[in-house]
Scaffold this motif. Structure first.
Motif, mmCIF file in Angstrom:
data_model
loop_
_atom_site.group_PDB
_atom_site.id
_atom_site.type_symbol
_atom_site.label_atom_id
_atom_site.label_comp_id
_atom_site.label_asym_id
_atom_site.label_seq_id
_atom_site.Cartn_x
_atom_site.Cartn_y
_atom_site.Cartn_z
ATOM 1 N N LEU A 17 22.474 46.724 -33.227
ATOM 2 C CA LEU A 17 22.151 45.839 -34.335
ATOM 3 C C LEU A 17 23.402 45.138 -34.837
ATOM 4 O O LEU A 17 24.521 45.546 -34.516
ATOM 5 N N ALA A 18 23.205 44.103 -35.624
ATOM 6 C CA ALA A 18 24.333 43.331 -36.147
ATOM 7 C C ALA A 18 24.704 43.848 -37.531
ATOM 8 O O ALA A 18 23.970 43.641 -38.500
ATOM 9 N N ALA A 19 25.853 44.511 -37.622
ATOM 10 C CA ALA A 19 26.291 45.059 -38.905
ATOM 11 C C ALA A 19 26.464 43.965 -39.944
ATOM 12 O O ALA A 19 26.149 44.159 -41.121
ATOM 13 N N GLY A 20 26.959 42.814 -39.529
ATOM 14 C CA GLY A 20 27.150 41.711 -40.465
ATOM 15 C C GLY A 20 25.840 41.264 -41.094
ATOM 16 O O GLY A 20 25.782 40.938 -42.283
ATOM 17 N N TRP A 21 24.763 41.242 -40.297
ATOM 18 C CA TRP A 21 23.449 40.860 -40.814
ATOM 19 C C TRP A 21 22.966 41.883 -41.844
ATOM 20 O O TRP A 21 22.429 41.517 -42.899
ATOM 21 N N LEU A 22 23.151 43.162 -41.548
ATOM 22 C CA LEU A 22 22.725 44.225 -42.465
ATOM 23 C C LEU A 22 23.459 44.114 -43.798
ATOM 24 O O LEU A 22 22.860 44.225 -44.877
ATOM 25 N N ILE A 23 24.763 43.860 -43.723
ATOM 26 C CA ILE A 23 25.569 43.736 -44.949
ATOM 27 C C ILE A 23 25.150 42.496 -45.740
ATOM 28 O O ILE A 23 25.005 42.528 -46.964
ATOM 29 N N ASP A 24 24.919 41.416 -45.011
ATOM 30 C CA ASP A 24 24.504 40.163 -45.650
ATOM 31 C C ASP A 24 23.172 40.337 -46.376
ATOM 32 O O ASP A 24 22.981 39.831 -47.496
ATOM 33 N N ARG A 25 22.225 41.066 -45.754
ATOM 34 C CA ARG A 25 20.930 41.279 -46.360
ATOM 35 C C ARG A 25 21.007 42.138 -47.634
ATOM 36 O O ARG A 25 20.089 42.138 -48.439
ATOM 37 N N CYS A 26 22.106 42.844 -47.774
ATOM 38 C CA CYS A 26 22.337 43.604 -49.011
ATOM 39 C C CYS A 26 23.011 42.733 -50.072
ATOM 40 O O CYS A 26 23.410 43.234 -51.135
ATOM 41 N N GLU A 27 23.147 41.443 -49.753
ATOM 42 C CA GLU A 27 23.722 40.449 -50.666
ATOM 43 C C GLU A 27 25.128 40.847 -51.126
ATOM 44 O O GLU A 27 25.465 40.769 -52.300
ATOM 45 N N LEU A 28 25.941 41.228 -50.138
ATOM 46 C CA LEU A 28 27.289 41.709 -50.459
ATOM 47 C C LEU A 28 28.383 40.694 -50.138
ATOM 48 O O LEU A 28 29.553 40.960 -50.408
ATOM 49 N N LYS A 29 28.045 39.557 -49.578
ATOM 50 C CA LYS A 29 29.076 38.554 -49.309
ATOM 51 C C LYS A 29 29.761 38.167 -50.615
ATOM 52 O O LYS A 29 29.105 37.844 -51.606
ATOM 53 N N GLY A 30 31.081 38.225 -50.607
ATOM 54 C CA GLY A 30 31.844 37.895 -51.799
ATOM 55 C C GLY A 30 32.040 39.058 -52.750
ATOM 56 O O GLY A 30 32.813 38.942 -53.719
#
Length: 350
Positions: free
Chosen positions: A271-284
């Motif tokens: 799976l794409a870890a970046g996608w999982l993190i992004d879906r948790c609205e953690l960018k920034g």
């Protein structure tokens, strides 16, 4: 040239790690040959001090000052032996990886272009089994030459003996603690076939594409998505892309059919870890001087004199958010360095 700086705990490591973390060491030693490498290591052992060997400092997180010697592996040199079917490269561990990729392309030798712009030195490549855009070191590695820092014995490990896995190898295991990588053997087949399975590479024509075109696209993708460590401190991808079983993947895709996934040869799913993190609205999201990169959530960055502990706290928060949301627990790809040497990164952020 064998040189060192040895005022107690006064040598800054900030310029020697791409995260730009301020930490000190008792001394920093530049080793240009195997004798210097071993001598520096043994000097530390005799003084009952820890020692660690670094290349480009691109895949580490310094958690504190280091209480011993940091030895910089600067063993260089590239030789090429051509056979009917392949080019066989023998590359010093201190060579810059991206420099090697450019060097081979300039020689008309293809096969490394998908791994362009991966930071760090060649000697670090087998440790992590580096890879990008469908290609990993294990696909091209022929052997790794190692030096036993205690006995001085030199040993050549075949690619199979390196026990390569996803961002893993035998060099991460405790039995290799007294071993330094001094050179890497790379075999690049003359029967070149482009790997175009990822990102913008999918838009290229497999029948007409050239290695140089792939190199250019890979460089563009990385530069557009990933921060330049010379400007914004980072260690590249901070977390490994999680590999799960088919049942876990199906459960995720039932609720999130748009989740990217990649079937592995053994039937598992990456799976794409970046996608999982992004879906948790953690960018920034920021903790102290560390933050999740706004363009690529897989990258944690130093935005304001971050300490190693800032990054640890941020990584712990990211891991917990992803774990509680998806029941998938991320593991760092970056190696954690404490005052006495490398420590378990998963346990540190658990």
């Amino acid at each position: 040239m064998f040189s060192k700086q040895d005022d107690t705990m006064s040598v800054s490591l900030k310029s020697l790690n791409t995260f730009g973390i301020q930490a000190n060491a008792e001394q920093v030693i530049y080793a240009d040959n195997e004798h210097q490498l071993r001598t520096a290591w043994q000097d530390a052992v005799q003084k009952k001090k820890p020692a660690i060997i670094l290349g480009g400092g691109s895949n580490i997180l310094l958690l504190s000052d280091f209480s011993g010697s940091v030895i910089l592996n600067r063993l260089c040199g590239i030789t090429i032996h051509e056979t009917e079917d392949a080019w066989h490269l023998h590359v010093g561990a201190g060579e810059n990886w991206h420099g090697l990729v450019k060097y081979t392309l300039n020689k008309g030798i293809a096969g490394l272009e998908n791994m362009a712009l991966i930071p760090g030195c060649v000697g670090s490549a087998p440790i992590q089994n580096i890879g990008a855009y469908g290609c990993e070191l294990q696909n091209v590695c022929e052997y790794v030459d190692c030096l036993n820092l205690v006995s001085g014995a030199r040993k050549r490990l075949s690619a199979q003996e390196c026990q390569f896995g996803y961002r893993d190898s035998v060099f991460k295991h405790s039995e290799m603690a007294d071993t330094a990588i001094v050179a890497v053997g790379i075999s690049l087949s003359k029967d070149w076939r482009p790997i175009l399975n990822y990102g913008d590479l999918k838009q290229l024509d497999a029948e007409t594409v050239t290695p140089r075109q792939i190199f250019d696209v890979v460089c563009h993708m990385r530069r557009s998505k990933l921060p330049d460590p010379d400007i914004t401190g980072n260690a590249g991808s901070f977390f490994k892309n999680p590999v799960v079983n088919e049942q876990q993947a199906k459960l995720l895709l039932q609720h999130h059919p748009d989740a990217p996934y990649y079937l592995q040869p053994d039937g598992s799913i990456k799976l794409a870890a970046g996608w999982l993190i992004d879906r948790c609205e953690l960018k920034g999201y920021r903790y102290g001087g560390a933050a999740v990169h706004r363009k690529q959530a897989l990258v944690l960055i130093n935005v304001g004199d971050a300490t190693g502990q800032d990054v640890v706290a941020l990584a712990r928060h990211v891991r917990r958010c992803v774990g509680e949301t998806f029941n998938i627990w991320l593991e760092p790809e970056v190696r954690f360095i404490g005052s006495q040497g490398e420590i378990n990164s998963v346990e540190t952020i658990a």
